[in-house]
Design a protein around this motif. Structure first.
Motif, PDB file in Angstrom:
ATOM      1  N   LEU A 590       6.483   8.227  -1.666  1.00 43.40           N
ATOM      2  CA  LEU A 590       5.810   7.136  -2.373  1.00 43.40           C
ATOM      3  C   LEU A 590       5.610   5.926  -1.464  1.00 43.40           C
ATOM      4  CD1 LEU A 590       4.736   6.227  -5.133  1.00 43.40           C
ATOM      5  CD2 LEU A 590       7.007   5.369  -5.652  1.00 43.40           C
ATOM      6  N   VAL A 591       6.639   5.541  -0.724  1.00 46.11           N
ATOM      7  CA  VAL A 591       6.527   4.384   0.175  1.00 46.11           C
ATOM      8  C   VAL A 591       5.517   4.667   1.283  1.00 46.11           C
ATOM      9  CG1 VAL A 591       7.777   3.021   1.894  1.00 46.11           C
ATOM     10  CG2 VAL A 591       8.808   3.466  -0.327  1.00 46.11           C
ATOM     11  N   HIS A 592       5.529   5.876   1.808  1.00 43.86           N
ATOM     12  CA  HIS A 592       4.553   6.231   2.844  1.00 43.86           C
ATOM     13  C   HIS A 592       3.128   6.130   2.308  1.00 43.86           C
ATOM     14  CE1 HIS A 592       2.851   8.141   6.376  1.00 43.86           C
ATOM     15  NE2 HIS A 592       2.266   9.043   5.597  1.00 43.86           N
ATOM     16  N   SER A 593       2.894   6.621   1.086  1.00 44.02           N
ATOM     17  CA  SER A 593       1.558   6.527   0.481  1.00 44.02           C
ATOM     18  C   SER A 593       1.184   5.076   0.213  1.00 44.02           C
ATOM     19  CB  SER A 593       1.523   7.331  -0.819  1.00 44.02           C
ATOM     20  OG  SER A 593       1.788   8.698  -0.579  1.00 44.02           O
ATOM     21  N   LEU A 594       2.163   4.283  -0.202  1.00 41.85           N
ATOM     22  CA  LEU A 594       1.905   2.863  -0.445  1.00 41.85           C
ATOM     23  C   LEU A 594       1.519   2.161   0.853  1.00 41.85           C
ATOM     24  CD1 LEU A 594       1.926   0.676  -2.602  1.00 41.85           C
ATOM     25  CD2 LEU A 594       4.341   0.304  -2.143  1.00 41.85           C
ATOM     26  N   CYS A 595       2.180   2.508   1.949  1.00 40.01           N
ATOM     27  CA  CYS A 595       1.827   1.927   3.257  1.00 40.01           C
ATOM     28  C   CYS A 595       0.405   2.337   3.655  1.00 40.01           C
ATOM     29  CB  CYS A 595       2.813   2.383   4.320  1.00 40.01           C
ATOM     30  SG  CYS A 595       4.461   1.669   4.165  1.00 40.01           S
ATOM     31  N   THR A 596       0.066   3.598   3.425  1.00 43.90           N
ATOM     32  CA  THR A 596      -1.275   4.071   3.778  1.00 43.90           C
ATOM     33  C   THR A 596      -2.341   3.306   3.005  1.00 43.90           C
ATOM     34  OG1 THR A 596      -0.406   6.281   4.248  1.00 43.90           O
ATOM     35  CG2 THR A 596      -2.776   6.085   3.861  1.00 43.90           C
ATOM     36  N   LEU A 597      -2.106   3.122   1.709  1.00 43.37           N
ATOM     37  CA  LEU A 597      -3.070   2.385   0.885  1.00 43.37           C
ATOM     38  C   LEU A 597      -3.169   0.935   1.336  1.00 43.37           C
ATOM     39  CD1 LEU A 597      -4.934   2.115  -1.555  1.00 43.37           C
ATOM     40  CD2 LEU A 597      -2.913   1.751  -2.986  1.00 43.37           C
ATOM     41  N   ALA A 598      -2.034   0.296   1.587  1.00 37.75           N
ATOM     42  CA  ALA A 598      -2.047  -1.116   2.000  1.00 37.75           C
ATOM     43  C   ALA A 598      -2.698  -1.290   3.363  1.00 37.75           C
ATOM     44  CB  ALA A 598      -0.625  -1.671   2.015  1.00 37.75           C
ATOM     45  N   HIS A 599      -2.390  -0.390   4.295  1.00 33.92           N
ATOM     46  CA  HIS A 599      -2.983  -0.493   5.628  1.00 33.92           C
ATOM     47  C   HIS A 599      -4.486  -0.266   5.594  1.00 33.92           C
ATOM     48  CE1 HIS A 599       1.120   0.404   7.700  1.00 33.92           C
ATOM     49  NE2 HIS A 599       0.963  -0.879   7.429  1.00 33.92           N
ATOM     50  N   SER A 600      -4.970   0.533   4.644  1.00 32.24           N
ATOM     51  CA  SER A 600      -6.410   0.792   4.567  1.00 32.24           C
ATOM     52  C   SER A 600      -7.203  -0.459   4.220  1.00 32.24           C
ATOM     53  CB  SER A 600      -6.688   1.889   3.538  1.00 32.24           C
ATOM     54  OG  SER A 600      -6.374   1.449   2.229  1.00 32.24           O
ATOM     55  N   ILE A 601      -6.552  -1.456   3.622  1.00 32.27           N
ATOM     56  CA  ILE A 601      -7.234  -2.724   3.343  1.00 32.27           C
ATOM     57  C   ILE A 601      -6.642  -3.848   4.195  1.00 32.27           C
ATOM     58  CG2 ILE A 601      -8.009  -2.146   1.028  1.00 32.27           C
ATOM     59  CD1 ILE A 601      -5.604  -3.497  -0.135  1.00 32.27           C
ATOM     60  N   GLY A 602      -5.967  -3.468   5.288  1.00 33.68           N
ATOM     61  CA  GLY A 602      -5.541  -4.438   6.286  1.00 33.68           C
ATOM     62  C   GLY A 602      -4.324  -5.258   5.939  1.00 33.68           C
ATOM     63  N   LEU A 603      -3.437  -4.759   5.077  1.00 28.38           N
ATOM     64  CA  LEU A 603      -2.261  -5.523   4.689  1.00 28.38           C
ATOM     65  C   LEU A 603      -1.057  -5.153   5.544  1.00 28.38           C
ATOM     66  CD1 LEU A 603      -2.448  -5.368   0.783  1.00 28.38           C
ATOM     67  CD2 LEU A 603      -3.546  -6.976   2.344  1.00 28.38           C
ATOM     68  N   THR A 604      -0.250  -6.148   5.856  1.00 28.32           N
ATOM     69  CA  THR A 604       1.045  -5.921   6.481  1.00 28.32           C
ATOM     70  C   THR A 604       2.036  -5.516   5.392  1.00 28.32           C
ATOM     71  OG1 THR A 604       0.584  -7.557   8.203  1.00 28.32           O
ATOM     72  CG2 THR A 604       2.884  -6.992   7.828  1.00 28.32           C
ATOM     73  N   VAL A 605       2.856  -4.506   5.672  1.00 32.26           N
ATOM     74  CA  VAL A 605       3.782  -3.974   4.668  1.00 32.26           C
ATOM     75  C   VAL A 605       5.206  -4.232   5.134  1.00 32.26           C
ATOM     76  CG1 VAL A 605       4.448  -1.966   3.304  1.00 32.26           C
ATOM     77  CG2 VAL A 605       2.095  -2.185   4.119  1.00 32.26           C
ATOM     78  N   LEU A 622       8.160   5.641   8.170  1.00 39.78           N
ATOM     79  CA  LEU A 622       7.255   5.721   7.017  1.00 39.78           C
ATOM     80  C   LEU A 622       6.022   4.830   7.152  1.00 39.78           C
ATOM     81  CD1 LEU A 622       9.849   5.806   4.085  1.00 39.78           C
ATOM     82  CD2 LEU A 622       8.708   7.709   5.240  1.00 39.78           C
ATOM     83  N   GLY A 623       5.905   4.158   8.300  1.00 38.63           N
ATOM     84  CA  GLY A 623       4.690   3.372   8.525  1.00 38.63           C
ATOM     85  C   GLY A 623       4.787   1.916   8.148  1.00 38.63           C
ATOM     86  N   LEU A 624       6.002   1.386   7.907  1.00 36.95           N
ATOM     87  CA  LEU A 624       6.123  -0.026   7.558  1.00 36.95           C
ATOM     88  C   LEU A 624       5.949  -0.906   8.791  1.00 36.95           C
ATOM     89  CD1 LEU A 624       8.192   1.489   5.323  1.00 36.95           C
ATOM     90  CD2 LEU A 624       8.376  -0.898   4.632  1.00 36.95           C
ATOM     91  N   ASP A 625       5.629  -2.162   8.538  1.00 39.78           N
ATOM     92  CA  ASP A 625       5.445  -3.121   9.628  1.00 39.78           C
ATOM     93  C   ASP A 625       6.660  -4.010   9.823  1.00 39.78           C
ATOM     94  OD1 ASP A 625       2.567  -2.502  10.142  1.00 39.78           O
ATOM     95  OD2 ASP A 625       2.386  -3.195   8.077  1.00 39.78           O
ATOM     96  N   GLY A 626       7.506  -4.127   8.793  1.00 41.65           N
ATOM     97  CA  GLY A 626       8.676  -4.979   8.891  1.00 41.65           C
ATOM     98  C   GLY A 626       9.627  -4.708   7.755  1.00 41.65           C
ATOM     99  N   MET A 627      10.812  -5.327   7.822  1.00 38.31           N
ATOM    100  CA  MET A 627      11.818  -5.141   6.780  1.00 38.31           C
ATOM    101  C   MET A 627      12.763  -6.325   6.774  1.00 38.31           C
ATOM    102  SD  MET A 627      14.079  -2.064   8.517  1.00 38.31           S
ATOM    103  CE  MET A 627      12.645  -1.003   8.725  1.00 38.31           C
ATOM    104  N   THR A 628      13.433  -6.486   5.645  1.00 37.23           N
ATOM    105  CA  THR A 628      14.421  -7.544   5.508  1.00 37.23           C
ATOM    106  C   THR A 628      15.494  -7.061   4.545  1.00 37.23           C
ATOM    107  OG1 THR A 628      14.760  -9.866   4.908  1.00 37.23           O
ATOM    108  CG2 THR A 628      13.183  -8.647   3.596  1.00 37.23           C
TER     109      THR A 628
END
Length: 644
Positions: A590-605, A622-628
């Motif tokens: 689910l998180v990987h798919s969410l990253c794919t969708l967000a990246h397709s519209i240029g969002l940092t995840v 999983l393709g994330l750009d950052g974490m906290t």
């Protein structure tokens, strides 16, 4: 250079070339014509005067008078009569003013004419030779006047052509402005369509851009639907459609770790006893139908809370998590329990249903909370209660809204507000920005936002807190140029209230340079509740260079209207998706798919609430750009106090 300027330059160039060519052609033609006319006039006048002199007596006075009379009646430069021996008998020459045309013009376009020559006879003998030259000043004046008229004509024509061309070009290029707006929107990840213009060339370009936008929009819609389907498959109970146990507990963990106005709430649980006996006596199909109706009634019951999550903990237990509940929510639970009990008894007369609830606050541990809830359910079963049994709760810090208001106002007036720093790291371990949750000093302790913001909202102090948080963040960024950026939370009240939102934007307009290092977090639930206001906020802050994103995102990310047109910069995935992700393959997908969708519209995840190195290691793939989160190596906690 704009098209209008290019058009004017082209018209000026064409006018200059046309004027130059026409000037040369017309001037040479006019000069040639004037030279021919002057030559013919000289010849005719010389012949006529010579004939008159041939018929007159040849005494000097008569001849001189005749020539003088001719000279005075015409525009002559010279009339000269010479004898056969070359001696000048009579001569008249004009010595008056020259032509009115400029000397440079006469030098540039010289008029050269042949003098008129005729013989004067005295009987059968030659008396003399007559030379007649007409003055050329009138020819120069005529040529100069016609040239000036031609110049003004071309200048007027060029100006008129430029004005007509400007209006025509503005009309023709009007669709171009829409095309530019559409191209800029696509560049800002907003995939809009515009009407096709009449101009054939523009129409083909607009058609291609519209096709691109529609294609991307369709792709995003399909991806959102697939993401929602995947989320339901991995997180929801197959029979009732509610959250399964593991995901509901993840939602609870995420709620307990929140630090905003919706950080407090309550959990409501109900239990149907002897479910195995009911399956044997009433049949599994009837029991399943009852459970489905029970889940639907639980989900449909209106509770005034910021967010409601419903789950099935096991075969016979259901739960409801109310985040940021309203004041009347707890009072409505008895009504909910009575309705659910009546529904179950209608379907299964021998069934028994018991309910309990427990209030929670931010930072509370899950284990003790669930233990107190289980104890309340046990007391309900022992007593056979038909109402909701309330679990034991810790006493509140203040006992009334007035006391909370007084304490909050006093803290704000005496510098009791501060921002803490928690780093948000990229996948290489570098700081992207710092999260800056607000803290307020009450009763000698620094409380996190979840402990005081709900009361601040009820007491009408949310606007004041938002204003101080923004002012403190701006002061900190101005004082610390090396800081990569700060993220602050915008409350639901500020998003939905026009004056609060406009005040927030006005403050950032006064700090444009600082705004570029500010990250504004808006809760996903707030964006869903106020979609129009959220769109306006994104537009205004993007123009200032400020980054806008969704916090606690993921649950309803695919349901946000016009997601691809908002111009968001980032999303922060809720900790409910991150908890135990290293042991939950469904959430990984689910998180990987969410990253794919967000990246397709240029969002940092960015992932929230990373609790241990195992979760961080899994998220890295999983393709994330950052974490906290508390499981990451954090920089020392730095407190940024408000203005004192």
């Amino acid at each position: 250079m704009s098209l209008i300027k290019q058009l004017w330059l082209a018209i000026a160039l064409v006018t200059a070339l046309s004027l130059g060519g026409s000037f040369i052609v017309s001037t040479l033609s006019a000069r040639h014509y004037l030279q021919q006319e002057l030559a013919l006039k000289n010849m005719d006048n010389a012949t006529s005067l010579a004939l008159s002199l041939s018929q007159m007596p040849k005494d000097g006075v008569t001849v001189e008078l005749q020539i003088a009379a001719q000279f005075d009646t015409g525009h002559y430069r010279l009339i000269r009569l010479t004898g056969p021996g070359g001696d000048v008998l009579v001569e008249r020459e004009y010595g008056g003013e020259a032509a009115k045309a400029p000397h440079w013009f006469m030098a540039l376009v010289p008029i050269e004419t042949r003098a008129g020559i005729a013989q004067v006879q005295d009987g059968w003998h030659q008396f003399g030779t007559l030379q007649v030259e007409t003055h050329d000043r009138y020819a120069y004046d005529s040529l100069w006047t016609s040239t000036q008229q031609l110049l003004w004509w071309f200048l007027g024509s060029g100006l008129l052509a430029g004005l007509i061309g400007t209006f025509a070009l503005k009309r023709l290029t009007r669709p171009l402005e829409s095309m530019v707006e559409q191209a800029e929107a696509i560049g800002n990840r907003r995939f809009i369509t515009i009407p096709e213009p009449r101009t054939l060339e523009f129409r083909s370009v607009v058609r291609a851009l519209n096709a691109l936008s529609e294609r991307i929009r369709t792709m995003l819609t399909q991806e959102s639907q697939r993401l929602e389907q995947l989320r339901r498959q991995t997180q929801h109970d197959e029979l009732t459609g509610l959250f399964n146990r593991s995901q509901f507990l993840n939602q609870l963990d995420a709620a307990l770790s929140r630090h905003d106005a919706d950080a407090s709430g309550f959990i409501y649980a109900l239990r149907i006893t002897s479910l195995a006996e009911l399956n044997r006596h009433a049949g599994r199909a009837r029991v399943d139908e009852t459970l489905v109706r029970l889940a639907a009634a639980l989900r449909a019951f209106p509770l005034p809370a910021a967010r409601l999550d419903h789950g099935r903990l096991n075969a016979s237990e259901f739960a409801l998590l109310a985040q940021g509940e309203g004041e009347d929510s707890l009072g409505m639970l008895d009504t909910l329990t009575a309705q659910l009990h009546a529904l179950v008894r209608e379907q299964l007369p021998e069934a028994e249903l018991f309910a309990a609830s427990a209030h929670y606050t931010a930072g509370e541990a899950r284990g003790p909370l669930l233990a107190s809830l289980d104890g309340a359910l046990a007391r309900a079963e022992q007593s056979g209660a038909r109402h909701t049994v309330i679990a034991d709760a810790r006493p509140p810090l203040y006992t009334s809204a007035d006391a909370w208001r007084t304490a909050i106002v006093k803290a704000l007036e005496h510098g009791g507000l501060a921002l803490h720093r928690f780093p948000v790291l990229d996948m290489a371990g570098q700081v992207i920005h710092y999260e800056s949750p607000v803290r307020l000093c009450l009763a000698g302790d620094w409380l996190n936002a979840g402990q005081f913001l709900p009361w601040a909202a009820r007491c009408g102090q949310a606007e004041r807190i938002d204003a101080q948080v923004l002012a403190t963040a701006c002061e900190t960024l101005a004082r610390d140029p090396a800081c990569p950026g700060l993220s602050i939370n915008l409350s639901t009240e500020a998003l939905g209230h026009t004056s609060m939102r406009e005040s927030f934007i006005a403050t950032l307009q006064a700090h444009r340079q600082i705004a570029r290092r500010l990250w504004v977090d808006v809760q996903e639930s707030s964006a869903l509740r106020h979609p129009t206001e959220f769109r306006m906020l994104c537009t205004a802050l993007s123009a200032l260079g400020c980054k806008v994103g969704l916090k606690h995102a993921g649950q309803d990310f695919a349901h946000i209207p016009g997601l691809h047109e908002l111009g968001l910069d980032y999303i922060k995935i809720s900790a409910a998706f991150i908890r135990d992700i290293d042991h939950t393959p469904g959430n990984q997908t689910l998180v990987h798919s969410l990253c794919t969708l967000a990246h397709s519209i240029g969002l940092t995840v960015i992932a929230e609430g990373v609790g241990n190195p195992g979760e961080a290691s899994t998220l890295a793939g999983l393709g994330l750009d950052g974490m906290t989160g508390p499981g990451l190596p954090a920089a020392p906690d730095r407190t940024m106090p408000g203005s004192r």
